[in-house]
Design an enzyme around this catalytic site. Sequence first.
Site, short mmCIF file in Angstrom:
data_model
loop_
_atom_site.label_atom_id
_atom_site.label_comp_id
_atom_site.label_asym_id
_atom_site.label_seq_id
_atom_site.Cartn_x
_atom_site.Cartn_y
_atom_site.Cartn_z
N LEU A 103 23.43 40.30 -28.88
CA LEU A 103 22.65 40.23 -27.64
C LEU A 103 23.56 40.27 -26.41
O LEU A 103 23.14 40.01 -25.30
CB LEU A 103 21.77 38.98 -27.65
CG LEU A 103 20.82 38.91 -28.86
CD1 LEU A 103 20.08 37.57 -28.90
CD2 LEU A 103 19.82 40.07 -28.85
N SER A 104 24.84 40.59 -26.64
CA SER A 104 25.80 40.84 -25.57
C SER A 104 26.10 39.64 -24.69
O SER A 104 26.09 39.72 -23.46
CB SER A 104 25.34 42.01 -24.69
OG SER A 104 25.81 43.18 -25.25
N SER A 105 26.40 38.53 -25.34
CA SER A 105 26.89 37.39 -24.56
C SER A 105 28.19 37.74 -23.86
O SER A 105 28.48 37.22 -22.79
CB SER A 105 27.08 36.17 -25.47
OG SER A 105 28.16 36.37 -26.37
N SER A 106 28.98 38.64 -24.45
CA SER A 106 30.26 39.01 -23.83
C SER A 106 30.03 39.79 -22.54
O SER A 106 30.70 39.53 -21.53
CB SER A 106 31.12 39.81 -24.80
OG SER A 106 30.49 41.00 -25.22
N ASP A 128 25.45 55.90 -27.35
CA ASP A 128 26.19 55.79 -26.08
C ASP A 128 27.51 56.56 -26.11
O ASP A 128 27.80 57.34 -25.21
CB ASP A 128 26.38 54.32 -25.64
CG ASP A 128 27.07 53.44 -26.68
OD1 ASP A 128 27.31 53.90 -27.81
OD2 ASP A 128 27.36 52.28 -26.35
N ASP A 154 25.98 47.77 -22.60
CA ASP A 154 25.76 46.33 -22.46
C ASP A 154 25.99 45.85 -21.03
O ASP A 154 25.19 45.10 -20.47
CB ASP A 154 26.70 45.56 -23.39
CG ASP A 154 26.54 45.98 -24.84
OD1 ASP A 154 25.58 46.73 -25.13
OD2 ASP A 154 27.37 45.58 -25.67
N TYR A 182 32.19 50.39 -37.30
CA TYR A 182 31.90 51.00 -36.00
C TYR A 182 32.85 52.17 -35.75
O TYR A 182 32.43 53.27 -35.41
CB TYR A 182 32.01 49.95 -34.89
CG TYR A 182 31.83 50.47 -33.49
CD1 TYR A 182 30.56 50.66 -32.96
CD2 TYR A 182 32.93 50.81 -32.70
CE1 TYR A 182 30.38 51.15 -31.67
CE2 TYR A 182 32.77 51.30 -31.42
CZ TYR A 182 31.49 51.46 -30.91
OH TYR A 182 31.33 51.96 -29.64
N GLU A 219 36.62 44.79 -21.19
CA GLU A 219 36.37 44.52 -22.62
C GLU A 219 37.14 45.51 -23.51
O GLU A 219 37.73 45.13 -24.52
CB GLU A 219 34.86 44.56 -22.94
CG GLU A 219 34.56 44.20 -24.38
CD GLU A 219 33.22 43.52 -24.61
OE1 GLU A 219 32.57 43.09 -23.65
OE2 GLU A 219 32.82 43.43 -25.80
P1 ADP Z 1 28.06 39.35 -28.45
O1 ADP Z 1 28.50 40.00 -27.19
O2 ADP Z 1 27.25 40.25 -29.32
O3 ADP Z 1 27.39 38.03 -28.25
P2 ADP Z 1 30.88 39.34 -28.89
O4 ADP Z 1 31.72 39.05 -30.07
O5 ADP Z 1 31.01 40.65 -28.23
O6 ADP Z 1 29.37 39.04 -29.31
O7 ADP Z 1 31.17 38.25 -27.76
C1 ADP Z 1 31.14 36.88 -28.07
C2 ADP Z 1 32.34 36.23 -27.45
O8 ADP Z 1 32.16 36.14 -26.00
C3 ADP Z 1 32.53 34.80 -27.89
O9 ADP Z 1 33.26 34.74 -29.09
C4 ADP Z 1 33.32 34.23 -26.71
O10 ADP Z 1 34.68 34.61 -26.79
C5 ADP Z 1 32.71 34.94 -25.53
N1 ADP Z 1 31.62 34.13 -24.97
C6 ADP Z 1 30.31 34.41 -24.95
N2 ADP Z 1 29.60 33.42 -24.35
C7 ADP Z 1 30.49 32.49 -23.99
C8 ADP Z 1 30.41 31.21 -23.34
N3 ADP Z 1 29.24 30.69 -22.97
N4 ADP Z 1 31.55 30.56 -23.12
C9 ADP Z 1 32.74 31.06 -23.50
N5 ADP Z 1 32.87 32.23 -24.11
C10 ADP Z 1 31.79 32.95 -24.37
MG MG Z 2 29.70 41.75 -27.10
#
Ligand code: ADP
Ligand code: MG
Length: 381
Positions: free
Chosen positions: A123-126, A33, A170, A222, A158
């Site tokens: 898996l990009s929770s952020s 990317d 993402d 990275y 971000e």
């Molecule tokens: P990834 O994006 O790979 O899962 P990251 O480190 O980029 O990992 O993002 C994870 C961060 O996003 C967590 O530490 C938290 O700060 C935030 N986050 C993700 N999901 C939640 C949630 N359900 N509630 C609060 N914060 C969250």
């Molecule tokens: Mg992330």
Amino acid sequence: MGVREGFEELYGAAPDGVWAAPGRVNLIGEYTDFNEGFVMPLALPHTAVAAVSRRDDGVLRLHSADIEGPIVELHLDRLQPLTNTSWAAYPAGVVWALREAGHTSVTGADVHLASTVPTGAGLSSSAALEVVIALALNDLYELGLTRPELAKLSQHAENDFVGVPCGIMDQTASACCTDGHALHLDCRDLSIRQVPFDLASQGLSLLVVDTRVKHALGDGEYAERREGCEEGARLLGVSHLRDVAYEGLDAALARLSDERVRRYVRHVVSDDHRVEQVIGLLDAGDVRAIGPVLTEGHASLRDDLRISCDELDLVVATANSAGALGSRMTGGGFGGSAIVLVEVADVDTVTKAVGEAFAAAGFTAPRVFPAVPSAGARRIS
Ligand code: ADP
Ligand code: MG
């Protein structure tokens, strides 16, 4: 309790609406990317879900069902980049990015959210968290922004508010993916194409194997890879490695004396080529044939980019010898998840083999689930 009910309990009124945005896995195209190349993510069924109401007093209140603690209360005119190290920086960053982009009609919000996207598993929770907030505010404040624009603002949040140097994949995946497709994203002009990726009708499954490890080593690596790729582009006289044609790869490599830079260039240029191969195969309906391309991608990440780890290598080796069609690590590396393409009939055998191999190696048991290509962000009520 659902997020709607949770919102009512916290804030004493019903939310204006509820939105969802998914996590993603990348099928092929890794560390391409920022080289302005190609990636091919798909959205997961796992989502961040947010109940949101407008406010007109400049206050942002945030709460996550997944984090212990009280409501976080922030004032929009006092949002400062890189000062908030809690989870609240992600949603606050989106509000900041919208206002920075001139959308000052965004005057506050109450937010309660919960997510089924595993955090820190690559898996990009952020991104799910950012995009769900961006979409909710876009709807509530009638900003009229497109999906790609919402992705870009979320990435800006971000990168520059939270302080994480991620690419655009993402957020674009979370905002733009559609059911039953993988998303071909050209990271140069940000054009996108939905590529049919119908696993179920072919009797196939794409498993995500979350190794549940994150090696500390990953953080500085990275930036090091990024710098090495930029160095490669500079030495080859192109603006980005995207501009090195696959057909000219050997000639380009011969011009590079630094062994490390040569490896990085070989990975990026060959992975861009693998994205094109996968697209050709999917367009032709030959889903099974992408298996070996995934496995080649893993070898490149392991041997040339050197971002794999023992757990990821074990998933790939074990799954492939237990009958998978192909597999590779996905995401930033040094832990996180791998993907495994497998006949539905072989899912149990492969899952069991990986679990046993992990137990024998003394690793934490991995979490395995199917990556059903799912819809991008949407309003759900
Ligand atoms: P990834 O994006 O790979 O899962 P990251 O480190 O980029 O990992 O993002 C994870 C961060 O996003 C967590 O530490 C938290 O700060 C935030 N986050 C993700 N999901 C939640 C949630 N359900 N509630 C609060 N914060 C969250
Ligand atoms: Mg992330």
